[in-house]
Scaffold this active site. Structure first.
Site, PDB file in Angstrom:
ATOM      1  N   THR A  85     -13.181  56.568  63.271  1.00 54.35           N
ATOM      2  CA  THR A  85     -14.431  56.538  63.015  1.00 54.35           C
ATOM      3  C   THR A  85     -14.955  55.485  63.896  1.00 54.35           C
ATOM      4  OG1 THR A  85     -14.221  55.338  61.070  1.00 54.35           O
ATOM      5  CG2 THR A  85     -14.383  57.648  60.642  1.00 54.35           C
ATOM      6  N   GLY A 269     -12.209  40.529  66.341  1.00 56.29           N
ATOM      7  CA  GLY A 269     -12.330  41.574  67.393  1.00 56.29           C
ATOM      8  C   GLY A 269     -11.527  42.663  66.761  1.00 56.29           C
ATOM      9  N   CYS A 272     -11.531  47.565  64.039  1.00 53.23           N
ATOM     10  CA  CYS A 272     -12.022  47.747  62.635  1.00 53.23           C
ATOM     11  C   CYS A 272     -13.182  46.563  62.457  1.00 53.23           C
ATOM     12  CB  CYS A 272     -11.147  47.349  61.684  1.00 53.23           C
ATOM     13  SG  CYS A 272      -9.779  48.933  61.999  1.00 53.23           S
ATOM     14  N   ARG A 342      -8.711  46.426  71.966  1.00 51.83           N
ATOM     15  CA  ARG A 342     -10.323  47.202  71.835  1.00 51.83           C
ATOM     16  C   ARG A 342     -10.973  45.724  71.221  1.00 51.83           C
ATOM     17  NH1 ARG A 342      -9.533  51.511  67.199  1.00 51.83           N
ATOM     18  NH2 ARG A 342      -7.446  49.985  66.884  1.00 51.83           N
TER      19      ARG A 342
HETATM   20  C1  UDX Z   1      -8.957  44.510  59.231  1.00 44.74           C
HETATM   21  C2  UDX Z   1      -8.708  44.332  57.730  1.00 44.74           C
HETATM   22  O1  UDX Z   1      -8.134  42.974  57.557  1.00 44.74           O
HETATM   23  C3  UDX Z   1      -7.991  45.485  57.337  1.00 44.74           C
HETATM   24  O2  UDX Z   1      -7.940  45.162  55.732  1.00 44.74           O
HETATM   25  C4  UDX Z   1      -8.952  46.664  57.462  1.00 44.74           C
HETATM   26  O3  UDX Z   1      -7.848  47.987  57.060  1.00 44.74           O
HETATM   27  C5  UDX Z   1      -9.032  46.735  58.965  1.00 44.74           C
HETATM   28  O4  UDX Z   1      -9.390  45.532  59.524  1.00 44.74           O
HETATM   29  P1  UDX Z   1      -7.349  44.013  61.619  1.00 44.74           P
HETATM   30  O5  UDX Z   1      -8.276  44.929  62.435  1.00 44.74           O
HETATM   31  O6  UDX Z   1      -5.915  44.656  61.803  1.00 44.74           O
HETATM   32  O7  UDX Z   1      -7.604  44.451  59.745  1.00 44.74           O
HETATM   33  O8  UDX Z   1      -7.439  42.727  61.821  1.00 44.74           O
HETATM   34  P2  UDX Z   1      -7.368  41.121  60.911  1.00 44.74           P
HETATM   35  O9  UDX Z   1      -5.997  40.756  60.622  1.00 44.74           O
HETATM   36  O10 UDX Z   1      -8.138  41.396  59.320  1.00 44.74           O
HETATM   37  O11 UDX Z   1      -8.102  40.266  61.976  1.00 44.74           O
HETATM   38  C6  UDX Z   1      -9.159  40.520  62.347  1.00 44.74           C
HETATM   39  C7  UDX Z   1      -9.759  39.408  63.433  1.00 44.74           C
HETATM   40  O12 UDX Z   1     -10.100  38.288  62.643  1.00 44.74           O
HETATM   41  C8  UDX Z   1      -8.756  39.168  64.441  1.00 44.74           C
HETATM   42  O13 UDX Z   1      -9.489  39.315  65.511  1.00 44.74           O
HETATM   43  C9  UDX Z   1      -8.352  37.663  63.899  1.00 44.74           C
HETATM   44  O14 UDX Z   1      -7.819  36.788  64.928  1.00 44.74           O
HETATM   45  C10 UDX Z   1      -9.694  37.187  63.256  1.00 44.74           C
HETATM   46  N1  UDX Z   1      -9.343  36.262  62.270  1.00 44.74           N
HETATM   47  C11 UDX Z   1      -8.874  36.467  61.106  1.00 44.74           C
HETATM   48  C12 UDX Z   1      -9.925  34.849  62.606  1.00 44.74           C
HETATM   49  O15 UDX Z   1     -10.630  34.590  63.509  1.00 44.74           O
HETATM   50  N2  UDX Z   1     -10.065  33.911  61.509  1.00 44.74           N
HETATM   51  C13 UDX Z   1      -9.295  34.076  60.291  1.00 44.74           C
HETATM   52  O16 UDX Z   1      -9.002  33.093  59.494  1.00 44.74           O
HETATM   53  C14 UDX Z   1      -8.637  35.449  60.334  1.00 44.74           C
END
Ligand code: UDX
Length: 459
Positions: A85, A269, A272, A342
């Site tokens: 989506t 980034g 999601c 992405r």
């Molecule tokens: C996220 C949600 O965590 C998950 O529950 C949902 O189903 C999909 O979106 P994801 O996109 O795999 O999952 O990434 P995630 O591990 O949550 O990290 C997202 C972003 O946040 C990354 O770019 C990461 O580098 C950044 N991040 C994470 C930070 O900058 N600081 C933090 O403390 C944690």
């Protein structure tokens, strides 16, 4: 159970493979023949730890197959909708085209009494809209079972989730909670699907459709809020001489706050969080809830501001301009342990530096192969050692273990100037400084602390 999974991307491929590992017979369906062919061979089309093994097991036991045809779903009792989506091309809203077309393609193949279960992240109200599409089949049940898995730990998150959420029709949810009426077919079906998880004590919540839809959006919005909060504070730390890493560690020790998603740096980034908070903002604006809409706008702008801030700091570390400078960027994927690029903050920053005239070399343990096609201005190099050669500035933008463990000695021998901008705040600054490096972070400007302390009266 016989199960179909429609959409075999980051969510669907993992869901199909983990369901097969739980003993179900699963067919994964996707419109992309290349992806289906690869998955059927037992190879994941993207890097996800543990997925290849599950795909190979599923192939060996014969419990996991893949197809491009919706007709392959015809014997399944439960159908999971796992299509993407993405953000709409012209607005912040989610584009539901794939969800609608997947449901329509499934319609002629649904057996009597089948259960259709949505897993994709959707704006509130989507399920009501899909019910319209399923109206010709009143015997088919609909449920919403949002997925919370993270890329990089998706297999573990699927096999040991924090909770299971079942969204069902409001009246039926009320009957379920009051214990009146017949047991719900959709709840019973999902309980059978997740039987090993429920037996292991994973909590499950039954709620109405709108709540199930919002639980997922609100959870992602909260995670994004935590990250943007600490990133906004990191700017305050830079302005005052405080250290955001120490600050967030101390804050996180309070169990009411918790340290996770409180790591300051380049920001979030991926496929999601960014699009989900924009969709959440658009939903709130449509429903006239301005507080949520304004909140999300701020979370988004703080997040994007971190990229700007990093580009500005890079220029500062090059004496005012990056034009003509050789810059090495460590990391291309949006976070470690995935090859997904992405909305990668790392590539966004790298590309802006190249646009400003820098000669940028990007290295990454997994993402180099597909990144170079999308970013023609950047030079890609798979081996970090080679990428560092002759660098006048090093930027650590994705915190892969390989870069956390980089030897300051060996890196120092390769570069032309020992200056590193650690935009993920993961390096041991003292150790790198001991090897003659100038180290800067976001919210951790160690070098300026004594000056600021002199200016402030001591308590
Ligand atoms: C996220 C949600 O965590 C998950 O529950 C949902 O189903 C999909 O979106 P994801 O996109 O795999 O999952 O990434 P995630 O591990 O949550 O990290 C997202 C972003 O946040 C990354 O770019 C990461 O580098 C950044 N991040 C994470 C930070 O900058 N600081 C933090 O403390 C944690």
């Amino acid at each position: 159970m016989k199960i179909s999974v429609i959409g075999c991307g980051y969510l669907g491929a993992v869901h199909a493979a983990t369901l097969a590992s739980m003993g179900h017979t699963v067919v994964g369906i996707d419109v992309d023949p290349g992806k289906v062919e690869q998955l059927a061979r037992g190879a994941a089309p993207f890097h996800e730890p543990g997925l290849d093994e599950l795909l190979r097991d599923g192939r060996q036991t014969g419990r996991l197959t893949f197809s491009t045809s919706a007709a392959a779903a015809k014997d399944a009792q439960v159908h999971f909708l796992c299509v993407g989506t993405p953000q709409d091309k012209t607005s912040d809203a989610a584009d539901l085209t794939f969800l609608v077309s997947a449901t329509e393609a499934l319609l002629p193949h649904l057996a009597a009494g089948a259960v259709v279960v949505g897993k994709s992240t959707v704006p509130v109200g989507t399920v009501q809209m899909l019910r319209g599409a399923l109206a010709p089949r009143p015997d088919v049940l609909l449920a919403w079972n949002p997925e919370f898995l993270r890329q990089g730990t998706a297999v573990k998150d699927s096999l040991v989730p924090d909770r299971l959420v079942y969204g069902v029709d409001g009246g039926r949810a009320a009957a379920f909670h009051s214990g009146t009426g017949a047991p719900l077919g959709e709840t019973a079906a999902l309980d059978t699907v997740y039987e090993p998880l429920l037996r292991a004590g994973i909590p499950r919540l039954v709620c109405n459709f709108a709540t199930a839809e919002l639980i997922k959006s609100a959870a992602n919005a909260y995670l994004a809020t935590k990250i943007s909060f600490i990133n906004a504070v990191s700017e305050l730390c830079d302005a005052s001489g405080a250290d955001v890493a120490e600050l967030s560690e101390a804050m996180g020790m309070d169990p009411r706050i918790g340290g996770r998603y409180l790591h300051a740096g380049l920001g979030f980034g991926g496929g999601c969080l960014p699009k989900d908070i924009r969709s959440f903002r658009a939903q709130a604006a449509d429903l006239g809830v301005t507080a949520v809409a304004d909140w999300m706008r701020l979370v988004d702008s703080v997040n994007l501001g971190q990229r700007e801030r990093t580009v500005g700091l890079a220029a500062e570390l090059c004496g005012g301009s990056v034009a003509g400078r050789s810059i090495t960027v460590l990391g291309a994927s949006f976070k470690p342990d995935t090859d997904d690029i992405r909305d990668s903050p790392a590539l966004d920053v790298a590309d802006r530096l190249a646009a400003a005239g820098a000669h940028v070399t990007v290295t990454d343990p997994k993402a180099v192969n597909h990144a170079w096609r999308r970013y023609p201005r950047l030079r890609f190099e798979a081996a970090a050692g080679r990428a560092l050669e002759g660098a006048e500035l090093v930027l650590l933008l994705t915190e892969w273990d390989e870069y956390r463990r980089l030897s300051p000695e060996a890196a120092g021998a390769a570069v032309r100037r020992r200056v590193v901008l650690d935009a993920r705040n993961v390096l041991d600054a003292a150790e790198w400084q001991a090897h003659g490096w100038v180290v800067r972070g976001l919210g951790t400007r160690g070098a300026d602390v004594p000056a600021v302390e002199r200016a402030l009266p001591r308590v």
